[in-house]
Scaffold this active site. Sequence first.
Site, PDB file in Angstrom:
ATOM      1  N   GLN A 143      34.810  36.545  42.999  1.00 30.46           N
ATOM      2  CA  GLN A 143      35.525  36.064  44.046  1.00 30.46           C
ATOM      3  C   GLN A 143      34.802  34.808  45.099  1.00 30.46           C
ATOM      4  O   GLN A 143      35.456  33.920  45.632  1.00 30.46           O
ATOM      5  CB  GLN A 143      36.224  37.001  45.079  1.00 30.46           C
ATOM      6  CG  GLN A 143      37.286  37.978  44.406  1.00 30.46           C
ATOM      7  CD  GLN A 143      38.656  37.275  44.149  1.00 30.46           C
ATOM      8  OE1 GLN A 143      38.844  36.006  44.271  1.00 30.46           O
ATOM      9  NE2 GLN A 143      39.362  37.675  43.210  1.00 30.46           N
TER      10      GLN A 143
ATOM     11  N   CYS B 183      50.415  48.773  42.244  1.00 33.52           N
ATOM     12  CA  CYS B 183      51.559  49.456  41.089  1.00 33.52           C
ATOM     13  C   CYS B 183      50.770  50.118  40.119  1.00 33.52           C
ATOM     14  O   CYS B 183      50.393  49.639  38.879  1.00 33.52           O
ATOM     15  CB  CYS B 183      52.405  48.408  40.671  1.00 33.52           C
ATOM     16  SG  CYS B 183      54.053  48.682  40.319  1.00 33.52           S
TER      17      CYS B 183
ATOM     18  N   ASN C 103      38.021  41.201  46.770  1.00 32.68           N
ATOM     19  CA  ASN C 103      39.187  40.421  46.097  1.00 32.68           C
ATOM     20  C   ASN C 103      40.527  40.801  47.007  1.00 32.68           C
ATOM     21  O   ASN C 103      41.297  39.593  47.169  1.00 32.68           O
ATOM     22  CB  ASN C 103      39.496  40.770  44.788  1.00 32.68           C
ATOM     23  CG  ASN C 103      39.411  42.426  44.652  1.00 32.68           C
ATOM     24  OD1 ASN C 103      38.171  42.785  44.766  1.00 32.68           O
ATOM     25  ND2 ASN C 103      40.296  42.988  44.240  1.00 32.68           N
TER      26      ASN C 103
ATOM     27  N   ALA D  83      35.599  32.437  34.888  1.00 30.93           N
ATOM     28  CA  ALA D  83      35.843  31.108  34.986  1.00 30.93           C
ATOM     29  C   ALA D  83      37.275  30.912  35.459  1.00 30.93           C
ATOM     30  O   ALA D  83      37.746  30.180  36.204  1.00 30.93           O
ATOM     31  CB  ALA D  83      36.140  30.687  33.388  1.00 30.93           C
ATOM     32  N   HIS D  84      38.245  31.940  35.263  1.00 32.41           N
ATOM     33  CA  HIS D  84      39.493  31.889  35.572  1.00 32.41           C
ATOM     34  C   HIS D  84      39.949  32.048  37.038  1.00 32.41           C
ATOM     35  O   HIS D  84      40.961  32.107  37.608  1.00 32.41           O
ATOM     36  CB  HIS D  84      40.674  32.892  34.893  1.00 32.41           C
ATOM     37  CG  HIS D  84      40.552  34.288  35.296  1.00 32.41           C
ATOM     38  ND1 HIS D  84      41.583  34.686  36.021  1.00 32.41           N
ATOM     39  CD2 HIS D  84      39.748  35.326  34.822  1.00 32.41           C
ATOM     40  CE1 HIS D  84      41.329  36.040  36.036  1.00 32.41           C
ATOM     41  NE2 HIS D  84      40.467  36.464  35.350  1.00 32.41           N
TER      42      HIS D  84
ATOM     43  N   ALA E  81      34.730  38.884  33.725  1.00 24.56           N
ATOM     44  CA  ALA E  81      33.894  39.382  34.835  1.00 24.56           C
ATOM     45  C   ALA E  81      33.911  40.872  34.571  1.00 24.56           C
ATOM     46  O   ALA E  81      32.836  41.874  34.902  1.00 24.56           O
ATOM     47  CB  ALA E  81      34.529  39.114  36.226  1.00 24.56           C
ATOM     48  N   THR E  82      35.006  41.246  34.136  1.00 23.89           N
ATOM     49  CA  THR E  82      35.056  42.870  33.571  1.00 23.89           C
ATOM     50  C   THR E  82      33.949  43.040  32.759  1.00 23.89           C
ATOM     51  O   THR E  82      33.149  44.060  32.841  1.00 23.89           O
ATOM     52  CB  THR E  82      36.199  43.083  33.115  1.00 23.89           C
ATOM     53  OG1 THR E  82      37.467  42.885  34.033  1.00 23.89           O
ATOM     54  CG2 THR E  82      36.409  44.583  32.547  1.00 23.89           C
TER      55      THR E  82
HETATM   56  C1  LIG Z   1      39.389  39.320  38.663  1.00 23.44           C
HETATM   57  C2  LIG Z   1      38.160  40.063  39.150  1.00 23.44           C
HETATM   58  C3  LIG Z   1      37.363  40.885  38.172  1.00 23.44           C
HETATM   59  C4  LIG Z   1      37.720  40.544  36.674  1.00 23.44           C
HETATM   60  O1  LIG Z   1      37.503  39.545  36.192  1.00 23.44           O
HETATM   61  P1  LIG Z   1      38.167  39.219  34.700  1.00 23.44           P
HETATM   62  O2  LIG Z   1      37.301  37.946  34.256  1.00 23.44           O
HETATM   63  O3  LIG Z   1      39.603  39.147  34.896  1.00 23.44           O
HETATM   64  O4  LIG Z   1      37.641  40.326  33.725  1.00 23.44           O
HETATM   65  C5  LIG Z   1      36.332  41.498  38.428  1.00 23.44           C
HETATM   66  N1  LIG Z   1      35.783  41.620  39.936  1.00 23.44           N
HETATM   67  C6  LIG Z   1      36.513  40.835  40.813  1.00 23.44           C
HETATM   68  C7  LIG Z   1      35.896  40.980  42.448  1.00 23.44           C
HETATM   69  C8  LIG Z   1      37.717  40.486  40.559  1.00 23.44           C
HETATM   70  O5  LIG Z   1      38.219  39.629  41.378  1.00 23.44           O
END
Ligand SMILES: *Cc1c(COP(=O)(O)O)cnc(C)c1O
Length: 406
Positions: free
Chosen positions: A183, A330, A155, A204-205, A75-76
């Site tokens: 999310q 952190c 998130n 996906a994760h 997602a990044t």
């Molecule tokens: C986890 C998250 C991301 C980042 O996703 P990655 O696949 O780890 O790069 C971006 N936006 C939101 C809202 C997230 O919760």
Amino acid sequence: MQQRRLIYLDNNATTPCDPRVVDAMIPYFYEKHGNAASRSHQFGWEAEDAVDYAREQIAQLLNVEDKEIIFTSGATEANNLALKGVFEMYSRKGNHIITVETEHKAILDTCKHLEKSGAEVTYLKVGEDGLISLADLEAAIKPTTILVSVMWANNETGVIQPMREIAQICEKHGVLFHSDATQAVGKIKTHPREIGVHLLSFTAHKMYGPKGVGALYVSRKNPRVKVTAQMDGGGHERGMRSGTLNVPGIVGFGKAAEIARLEMDQDAARISKLRDHLEQELVKLEETKVNGNVNSRMPHVSNISFKHVEGEGLMMTFNQNIAVSSGSACTSASLEPSYVLVGMGLGDDLAHSSIRFSLGRLTTEEEVNSAIELVRNGVNHMRELSPIWEMYQDGVDLTKIEWSAH
Ligand SMILES: *Cc1c(COP(=O)(O)O)cnc(C)c1O
């Protein structure tokens, strides 16, 4: 000796892979190891077929065309591609982007980067409930506005923004609408075309698939949206994202999407019951507060502040029996309070005293009951040790105290 089982309530950070997802991936590490771009032999064709099938599974989850799915590393990257890609592609139309203070860093830091390249960015504030004001959004739009980017669900709090209303405003003013839906996808219904979202990021994760693979939905008609590639090379993914496709990851992502489409309603019903039980029990403790709008919220998240209890300290009392996140981010040297909670008007102390519980497909009732016990005992223990809590109980008005050392 029995292994102590750690209770995992941090599913917003990442979800475990569903075993059905892992099973689907395994052949693509071994006998079906081809490159999906190899057009001249069986290995390549097999890999390409698998990617096509996964693209369909994912498109079905979103109820869009499979050609509208662009695979990325997560997602990044999808957020970077959406924001930077639109900024470059539509630079002749304008340079103004509207987003929200409580977005994920993958959006905020990308906007900071674009500001250095000549973008003008408006960061909308949120109310105490975590929602943006539609009037503020509409007032922020100007002739140079090219993009509105608002996350589907937050998130940290699980708060869901009024997506349909935001889309209507964007439509009315002819502005593209992007959403970081990381999310929300796979957990609640997210149909971008039906809502009026033109670009959508997800990964996906966070939906029981593998790490390192995500996607950007890009609308191909009404409107036909294009983004400038941020990764140049072999011209994969219709030229928008070059690089050899992560075939096993994509296969797992597809399987995760299929499972989510078929099971999300029953998962959400079960998990939200557990979440509500957890929350109802924990707010029985004195001076607790649930953060974010509880009527517009994801089914699996609860963010709770335990006043006068420092979150990181509370987590220590769990003695590594529960995995959760606190409202303190952190950073390098210091514990900064969460900018999301501060943005919602919580003071630094309340932000520091908050814990995010995010449940998931594997969370059981027994685990939730154990977690309630551990948190309750931890909060009581911390407060017994706290001079501030003692003063509060003696009726001292803590806001009137001067804390300076001299
Ligand atoms: C986890 C998250 C991301 C980042 O996703 P990655 O696949 O780890 O790069 C971006 N936006 C939101 C809202 C997230 O919760």
